[in-house]
Design a protein around this motif. Sequence first.
Motif, PDB file in Angstrom:
ATOM      1  N   ALA A 175       0.686  -1.280  -0.081  1.00  0.00           N
ATOM      2  CA  ALA A 175      -0.291  -0.156   0.014  1.00  0.00           C
ATOM      3  C   ALA A 175       0.923   1.280  -0.092  1.00  0.00           C
ATOM      4  CB  ALA A 175      -1.014  -0.052   1.316  1.00  0.00           C
ATOM      5  N   ARG A 176       1.562   1.114   1.245  1.00  0.00           N
ATOM      6  CA  ARG A 176       3.024   2.991   0.911  1.00  0.00           C
ATOM      7  C   ARG A 176       3.606   2.556  -0.604  1.00  0.00           C
ATOM      8  NH1 ARG A 176       7.707   2.534   4.640  1.00  0.00           N
ATOM      9  NH2 ARG A 176       8.895   1.432   3.380  1.00  0.00           N
ATOM     10  N   TYR A 180      -1.840   5.855  -5.242  1.00  0.00           N
ATOM     11  CA  TYR A 180      -2.490   6.599  -4.957  1.00  0.00           C
ATOM     12  C   TYR A 180      -1.424   7.074  -3.623  1.00  0.00           C
ATOM     13  CZ  TYR A 180      -3.507   2.550  -2.469  1.00  0.00           C
ATOM     14  OH  TYR A 180      -3.775   1.574  -2.006  1.00  0.00           O
ATOM     15  N   VAL A 181      -0.891   6.900  -3.104  1.00  0.00           N
ATOM     16  CA  VAL A 181      -0.098   7.550  -2.057  1.00  0.00           C
ATOM     17  C   VAL A 181       1.238   8.458  -2.566  1.00  0.00           C
ATOM     18  CG1 VAL A 181       1.747   6.578  -0.268  1.00  0.00           C
ATOM     19  CG2 VAL A 181      -0.166   5.477   0.178  1.00  0.00           C
ATOM     20  N   GLU A 182       2.024   7.627  -4.014  1.00  0.00           N
ATOM     21  CA  GLU A 182       2.732   8.416  -4.633  1.00  0.00           C
ATOM     22  C   GLU A 182       2.410   9.850  -4.941  1.00  0.00           C
ATOM     23  OE1 GLU A 182       4.396   6.168  -7.849  1.00  0.00           O
ATOM     24  OE2 GLU A 182       5.606   5.057  -6.101  1.00  0.00           O
ATOM     25  N   ALA A 183       0.976   9.716  -5.558  1.00  0.00           N
ATOM     26  CA  ALA A 183       0.525  11.060  -6.014  1.00  0.00           C
ATOM     27  C   ALA A 183       0.339  11.713  -5.033  1.00  0.00           C
ATOM     28  CB  ALA A 183      -0.227  10.385  -6.490  1.00  0.00           C
ATOM     29  N   ALA A 184       0.147  11.135  -3.631  1.00  0.00           N
ATOM     30  CA  ALA A 184      -0.337  11.855  -2.426  1.00  0.00           C
ATOM     31  C   ALA A 184       0.562  12.638  -1.651  1.00  0.00           C
ATOM     32  CB  ALA A 184      -1.430  10.993  -1.589  1.00  0.00           C
ATOM     33  N   THR A 185       1.957  11.968  -1.456  1.00  0.00           N
ATOM     34  CA  THR A 185       2.828  12.341  -1.489  1.00  0.00           C
ATOM     35  C   THR A 185       3.664  14.021  -2.387  1.00  0.00           C
ATOM     36  OG1 THR A 185       3.426  10.378  -0.765  1.00  0.00           O
ATOM     37  CG2 THR A 185       5.353  11.701  -1.037  1.00  0.00           C
ATOM     38  N   ALA A 186       3.542  13.077  -3.990  1.00  0.00           N
ATOM     39  CA  ALA A 186       3.382  14.472  -4.591  1.00  0.00           C
ATOM     40  C   ALA A 186       2.458  15.706  -4.440  1.00  0.00           C
ATOM     41  CB  ALA A 186       3.126  13.625  -5.647  1.00  0.00           C
ATOM     42  N   LEU A 187       1.251  15.412  -4.163  1.00  0.00           N
ATOM     43  CA  LEU A 187       0.626  16.930  -3.843  1.00  0.00           C
ATOM     44  C   LEU A 187       1.101  17.586  -2.613  1.00  0.00           C
ATOM     45  CD1 LEU A 187      -2.903  15.271  -4.254  1.00  0.00           C
ATOM     46  CD2 LEU A 187      -1.212  16.722  -6.123  1.00  0.00           C
ATOM     47  N   GLY A 188       1.820  16.537  -1.420  1.00  0.00           N
ATOM     48  CA  GLY A 188       2.232  17.969  -0.194  1.00  0.00           C
ATOM     49  C   GLY A 188       1.552  17.372   0.643  1.00  0.00           C
ATOM     50  N   HIS A 189       0.760  16.242   0.930  1.00  0.00           N
ATOM     51  CA  HIS A 189       0.224  15.790   2.243  1.00  0.00           C
ATOM     52  C   HIS A 189       0.945  15.109   2.971  1.00  0.00           C
ATOM     53  CE1 HIS A 189      -3.914  14.500  -0.268  1.00  0.00           C
ATOM     54  NE2 HIS A 189      -3.617  16.119  -0.511  1.00  0.00           N
ATOM     55  N   ARG A 190       0.894  15.244   4.400  1.00  0.00           N
ATOM     56  CA  ARG A 190       1.654  14.887   5.683  1.00  0.00           C
ATOM     57  C   ARG A 190       1.482  13.919   5.594  1.00  0.00           C
ATOM     58  NH1 ARG A 190      -1.259  17.976  10.123  1.00  0.00           N
ATOM     59  NH2 ARG A 190      -2.791  17.716   9.206  1.00  0.00           N
ATOM     60  N   VAL A 195      -0.879   8.063   5.455  1.00  0.00           N
ATOM     61  CA  VAL A 195      -0.844   6.631   6.391  1.00  0.00           C
ATOM     62  C   VAL A 195      -2.512   6.272   6.955  1.00  0.00           C
ATOM     63  CG1 VAL A 195       0.004   5.314   8.214  1.00  0.00           C
ATOM     64  CG2 VAL A 195       1.549   6.987   7.086  1.00  0.00           C
ATOM     65  N   ALA A 196      -2.893   7.307   7.875  1.00  0.00           N
ATOM     66  CA  ALA A 196      -4.212   7.106   7.776  1.00  0.00           C
ATOM     67  C   ALA A 196      -5.436   7.378   6.833  1.00  0.00           C
ATOM     68  CB  ALA A 196      -5.228   8.261   8.775  1.00  0.00           C
ATOM     69  N   ARG A 197      -5.366   8.127   6.348  1.00  0.00           N
ATOM     70  CA  ARG A 197      -6.372   7.601   4.823  1.00  0.00           C
ATOM     71  C   ARG A 197      -6.269   7.005   3.824  1.00  0.00           C
ATOM     72  NH1 ARG A 197      -8.706  13.217   3.885  1.00  0.00           N
ATOM     73  NH2 ARG A 197     -10.310  12.287   2.643  1.00  0.00           N
ATOM     74  N   HIS A 198      -4.996   6.384   3.103  1.00  0.00           N
ATOM     75  CA  HIS A 198      -4.380   5.711   2.286  1.00  0.00           C
ATOM     76  C   HIS A 198      -4.073   3.817   2.382  1.00  0.00           C
ATOM     77  CE1 HIS A 198      -5.869   8.700   0.247  1.00  0.00           C
ATOM     78  NE2 HIS A 198      -5.039  10.322   0.646  1.00  0.00           N
ATOM     79  N   VAL A 199      -3.345   4.157   3.745  1.00  0.00           N
ATOM     80  CA  VAL A 199      -1.989   3.747   3.974  1.00  0.00           C
ATOM     81  C   VAL A 199      -3.289   2.247   4.531  1.00  0.00           C
ATOM     82  CG1 VAL A 199       0.236   2.240   4.820  1.00  0.00           C
ATOM     83  CG2 VAL A 199      -0.369   4.047   3.506  1.00  0.00           C
ATOM     84  N   LEU A 200      -3.722   2.935   5.209  1.00  0.00           N
ATOM     85  CA  LEU A 200      -3.790   1.234   6.872  1.00  0.00           C
ATOM     86  C   LEU A 200      -5.276   0.898   6.358  1.00  0.00           C
ATOM     87  CD1 LEU A 200      -3.297   3.625  10.282  1.00  0.00           C
ATOM     88  CD2 LEU A 200      -2.915   1.474   9.007  1.00  0.00           C
ATOM     89  N   PRO A 201      -6.068   1.742   5.386  1.00  0.00           N
ATOM     90  CA  PRO A 201      -7.302   1.859   5.141  1.00  0.00           C
ATOM     91  C   PRO A 201      -7.173   0.144   4.283  1.00  0.00           C
ATOM     92  CG  PRO A 201      -8.192   3.782   5.303  1.00  0.00           C
ATOM     93  CD  PRO A 201      -6.531   3.468   5.292  1.00  0.00           C
ATOM     94  N   ASN A 202      -5.933   0.641   3.618  1.00  0.00           N
ATOM     95  CA  ASN A 202      -6.567  -0.299   1.929  1.00  0.00           C
ATOM     96  C   ASN A 202      -5.151  -1.159   2.114  1.00  0.00           C
ATOM     97  OD1 ASN A 202      -7.092   1.192  -0.877  1.00  0.00           O
ATOM     98  ND2 ASN A 202      -6.371   2.115   0.359  1.00  0.00           N
ATOM     99  N   ALA A 203      -4.176  -1.083   3.289  1.00  0.00           N
ATOM    100  CA  ALA A 203      -3.332  -2.767   3.881  1.00  0.00           C
ATOM    101  C   ALA A 203      -4.784  -3.384   4.778  1.00  0.00           C
ATOM    102  CB  ALA A 203      -2.547  -1.772   4.260  1.00  0.00           C
ATOM    103  N   LEU A 204      -5.526  -3.072   5.579  1.00  0.00           N
ATOM    104  CA  LEU A 204      -5.969  -3.527   6.635  1.00  0.00           C
ATOM    105  C   LEU A 204      -7.470  -4.185   6.097  1.00  0.00           C
ATOM    106  CD1 LEU A 204      -5.290  -1.399   9.846  1.00  0.00           C
ATOM    107  CD2 LEU A 204      -4.053  -3.665   9.098  1.00  0.00           C
TER     108      LEU A 204
END
Length: 286
Positions: A175-176, A180-190, A195-204
């Motif tokens: 998931a990391r 979509y995580v790479e896009a969120a990182t490129a957009l400057g999200h914290r 982790v809370a909105r993208h990584v955990l929901p999809n991984a768990l």
Amino acid sequence: MTTTTTRPEAPAAARPARAARPRPGVLFTGLAAVVLGVAAAAPWLLAPADPDAIDLAATLQPPSPTHWFGTDEIGRDLYTRVVHGAGQSLTIGVGAAAVALLLAVLLALAATLAPGPVATATDRVIDVLFAFPTLLLALLLVSVLGPAPQTLVVAVGVGVAPGYARMVRAQLLGARRSPYVEAATALGHRRTRIVARHVLPNALRPLVAVFALSVGQCVVWASSLSFLGLGVAPPASEWGALLEAGRAYVTVAGWLVVLPGLAIVALAVTATALGRALQSHLEPGE
């Protein structure tokens, strides 16, 4: 000369959809789950008698219309004890599965998202624990903490957790590294938000199916410990304790071992089937 005209077939989209018929395996699994749930939540509906009632005039009777599963060495009705033991076995299994998944998630989060030294150390801990056979690790904990239902929950949960921790860690890594995580990182999200909105929901997400699968596995391990005399103590009707009590009479009253063993198998198969069904339902594209 007569000509016959054939009516063109309606396009596939216009044809009425047939109602999907449930497969026999799904119906059987659902029925078994309902029966096990009733036995665990309200055993008196299926077996209103007292599971500890002693009848010395009816000791070691084989299965019959009066005693469906026969009786034990002191005349207790085995069917009643198996039904009332479902709640104890299922409670231990669900509790151990919850402990296993909670510990697995915590270890996987530390091994994946923590700073470098912490992640490396946690990863080594997971590898060491995974090297121990599940039953051996549970035996060590029970030997230290002493046999009791609560100890059984913790011991089996800790014994099963390392395998699930490796699986959850793989899910988190996947998931990391997802787009979509790479896009969120490129957009400057914290990072915490990612982790809370993208990584955990999809991984768990797959853990819903894993939890159902692990309940059956945990019941089998807990019953094994009780069979070895390190679990629930008599006169409890937990299924592993019934096996342990009946093995002394296996040559003269085999039903004391066979029927509780079949109950354990039925619960494990039902939990596995439910987990597989949830797994296929939660897979992407289903």
